[in-house]
Design a protein around this motif. Structure first.
Motif, PDB file in Angstrom:
ATOM      1  N   ILE A   1       0.886  -1.381  -0.157  1.00 20.67           N
ATOM      2  CA  ILE A   1       0.330   0.015   0.284  1.00 20.67           C
ATOM      3  C   ILE A   1       0.828   1.496  -0.226  1.00 20.67           C
ATOM      4  O   ILE A   1       0.648   2.451  -0.145  1.00 20.67           O
ATOM      5  CB  ILE A   1      -0.391   0.486   1.376  1.00 20.67           C
ATOM      6  N   GLY A   2       1.548   0.883   0.929  1.00 16.29           N
ATOM      7  CA  GLY A   2       2.577   2.472   1.081  1.00 16.29           C
ATOM      8  C   GLY A   2       3.433   2.981  -0.118  1.00 16.29           C
ATOM      9  O   GLY A   2       3.705   3.947  -0.437  1.00 16.29           O
TER      10      GLY A   2
ATOM     11  N   THR B   1       2.552   1.134  -3.774  1.00 11.18           N
ATOM     12  CA  THR B   1       1.620   1.821  -5.043  1.00 11.18           C
ATOM     13  C   THR B   1       1.156   3.102  -4.737  1.00 11.18           C
ATOM     14  O   THR B   1       0.625   3.792  -6.102  1.00 11.18           O
ATOM     15  CB  THR B   1       0.415   0.498  -4.580  1.00 11.18           C
ATOM     16  N   VAL B   2       1.058   3.707  -3.310  1.00  6.85           N
ATOM     17  CA  VAL B   2      -0.600   4.609  -3.987  1.00  6.85           C
ATOM     18  C   VAL B   2       0.624   6.060  -4.201  1.00  6.85           C
ATOM     19  O   VAL B   2       0.040   6.442  -4.680  1.00  6.85           O
ATOM     20  CB  VAL B   2      -0.754   4.775  -2.430  1.00  6.85           C
ATOM     21  N   PRO B   3       1.913   6.317  -3.379  1.00  2.00           N
ATOM     22  CA  PRO B   3       2.324   7.286  -4.122  1.00  2.00           C
ATOM     23  C   PRO B   3       2.836   7.535  -5.396  1.00  2.00           C
ATOM     24  O   PRO B   3       2.454   8.034  -6.166  1.00  2.00           O
ATOM     25  CB  PRO B   3       3.215   7.115  -3.098  1.00  2.00           C
TER      26      PRO B   3
ATOM     27  N   GLY C   1      -0.226   7.939   1.425  1.00  2.00           N
ATOM     28  CA  GLY C   1       1.631   6.532   1.066  1.00  2.00           C
ATOM     29  C   GLY C   1       2.365   6.984   2.110  1.00  2.00           C
ATOM     30  O   GLY C   1       3.113   5.562   2.498  1.00  2.00           O
TER      31      GLY C   1
END
Length: 495
Positions: free
Chosen positions: A207-208, A210-212, A236
């Motif tokens: 998640i950290g 992928t999102v940024p 992120g």
């Protein structure tokens, strides 16, 4: 008599590792010339097709450290074969896909190939004689740039003369050949890290990261100052902070944060981010500049194949400068070629910022840039390998490769934003001044990377796996990890 006996497997193993790395690096850029053809064939927009790039980048960024860690736990050769097979399967899905969703899904699956680099570095660390390691790491590292440059040419040739589907089939064929060679020729390392898969850490990292990266990849369309872009980036980063806190408290973490916090590892990763930024900047700028119509007053008006040919000599320079970096590492330590590489990269980009009005100038200065990237890319994993225990090579080099991907994404999007910012309704093409600014920004990244290299402290020494095995101290699956802060005579130097 031991060294001549070990030289035979090295001679057979190194081409397999280089082929595996080349398959992945080709796939990073070979799709770029096919974006337009993909949009037409799949009846969608080029903005939607850009998810073939974003999905691949995000998947590789997440899976690279995960597969590196799994290789440390379950065997690096085994996970290298798994990564190659997944990469090949993804290429087949993308080639056969008749919808954008299937092509993107195939590219996401191909992202598993990101594990190839840390697994190759781990195999070299565990299996190659100490004197051969820096050069071998240098050659495998150099394929990241070599493949990126050749990928643009290969993609252009296939798009101009056949179909984009052959880009995916070519990657599938190379990966399957490399997988078969790895299974038949490579030896499995006895160096293992006991433990279980850190599922919460894996989810948080996914998640950290992928999102940024999604926000960065879409920033040109959404706007860097938009709430959606800033919100995803900040969100992120907060998740990554939580990931770091959780990993410090987990008994068997996906990523050992204490290792990443060591100054030699931390500063090398900062330099890696900046060199990745500069490299993908030039991958974007030179082809776009070359394909811009002559009517613009600065473009060369060539097709995708000719634009790729402008990049080819520079990419091939890395075949020489990657191993040269290994030789410099053996003699002076990894920070010397990293600093020289950063300076050469900065110099070449600065020259391009001043003069890019002829194909000869672009070709010559691009060769300078790639010479620097070859020196730097080969030095970075050598510095990481030399600074961490053997049992943590996979996860440490996996994080290093992840950071290079983040730098690549930042470089691509920031430079794309610089070009897009100069476009107006009256003038739909970027201005010549925008290209100069973009080259200068890339040069600044290379220069800061060189400064970072100079301040990398000397790493602690870590024992050679063969030395530990002879002493009965190599960690076996399920067994305790050996002590790793002793000096050993065969280690390369890091100054």
């Amino acid at each position: 008599m031991k060294q001549p006996q070990e030289a035979v497997p090295v001679a057979r193993s190194l081409p397999i590792l280089a082929l595996a790395a080349l398959a992945f690096s080709l796939a990073q850029t070979s799709i770029v010339p096919a974006i337009g053809q993909l949009a037409v064939s799949l009846h969608t927009s080029t903005q939607n097709v850009s998810w073939t790039l974003t999905g691949y980048l995000v998947s590789a960024a997440v899976l690279t450290p995960v597969l590196g860690r799994l290789g440390d736990m379950f065997g690096k050769r085994r996970l290298l074969v798994v990564s190659l097979v997944l990469f090949a399967a993804g290429g087949a899905v993308a080639a056969l896909g008749e919808s954008l969703g299937l092509v993107v899904a195939g590219r996401v699956l191909m992202g598993a190939g990101g594990g190839i680099f840390p697994l190759c570095f781990g195999i070299i660390r565990d299996e190659f004689p100490a004197g051969r390691r820096p050069g071998a790491v240098g050659l495998v590292s150099a394929t990241a740039g070599i493949g990126g440059g050749i990928g643009l040419l290969l993609g252009g040739l296939l798009v101009d003369h056949t179909s984009y589907k052959w880009i995916f089939w070519a990657g599938t064929a190379m990966a399957l050949i490399a997988a078969a060679g790895a299974q038949l020729v490579l030896r499995e390392s006895p160096v293992r890290t006991r433990g279980r898969v850190d599922v919460p850490g894996t989810v948080l990292l996914a998640i950290g990261v992928t999102v940024p990266l999604i926000a960065i990849s879409k920033a040109s369309a959404w706007g860097w100052g938009s709430g959606r872009t800033l919100g995803l980036i900040v969100g992120g980063l907060l998740v990554l902070v939580v990931f770091g806190l959780v990993e410090r408290r987990v008994k068997e973490p996906l990523v050992d944060m204490t290792v990443l916090a060591r100054p030699p590892v931390l500063i090398t990763n900062i330099a890696t981010l900046l060199v990745g930024f500069s490299m993908f900047g030039i991958f974007l700028l030179v082809p776009q500049l070359a394909e811009t119509p002559k009517a613009s007053g600065y473009g060369f008006g060539v097709d995708a194949t000719q634009a790729g040919l402008l990049m080819l000599p520079g990419s091939l320079m890395m075949i020489f400068f990657g191993p040269l970096s290994g030789a410099l590492t053996r003699r002076y330590g990894g920070k010397v070629p990293l600093a020289l590489g950063g300076l050469a990269t900065a110099a070449g980009l600065a020259l391009l910022a001043v003069e890019h009005g002829s194909q000869a100038a672009v070709l010559g200065f691009t060769m300078v840039v790639f010479s620097g990237i070859g020196l730097a890319f080969a030095a970075m994993p050598n510095l990481i390998v030399d600074a961490v225990p053997a049992a943590q090579t996979g996860q440490a080099t996996g994080v290093n490769a992840l950071i290079r991907s983040v730098g690549s994404s930042l470089g691509t999007q920031i430079i794309a934003s610089i070009l897009a910012g100069s476009v107006t309704a009256a003038s739909p093409l970027p201005t010549d001044h925008a290209y100069s600014v973009a080259f200068a920004v890339g040069a600044a990244g290379g220069l800061v990377a060189a400064v970072a290299a100079v301040i990398i402290p000397r790493a602690s020494r870590h024992p050679d796996p063969s030395v530990l095995q002879a002493a009965g101290a190599v960690a076996q699956p399920g067994g305790p990890a050996p002590a790793t802060d002793q000096a050993h005579p065969d280690s390369t130097r890091s100054r």
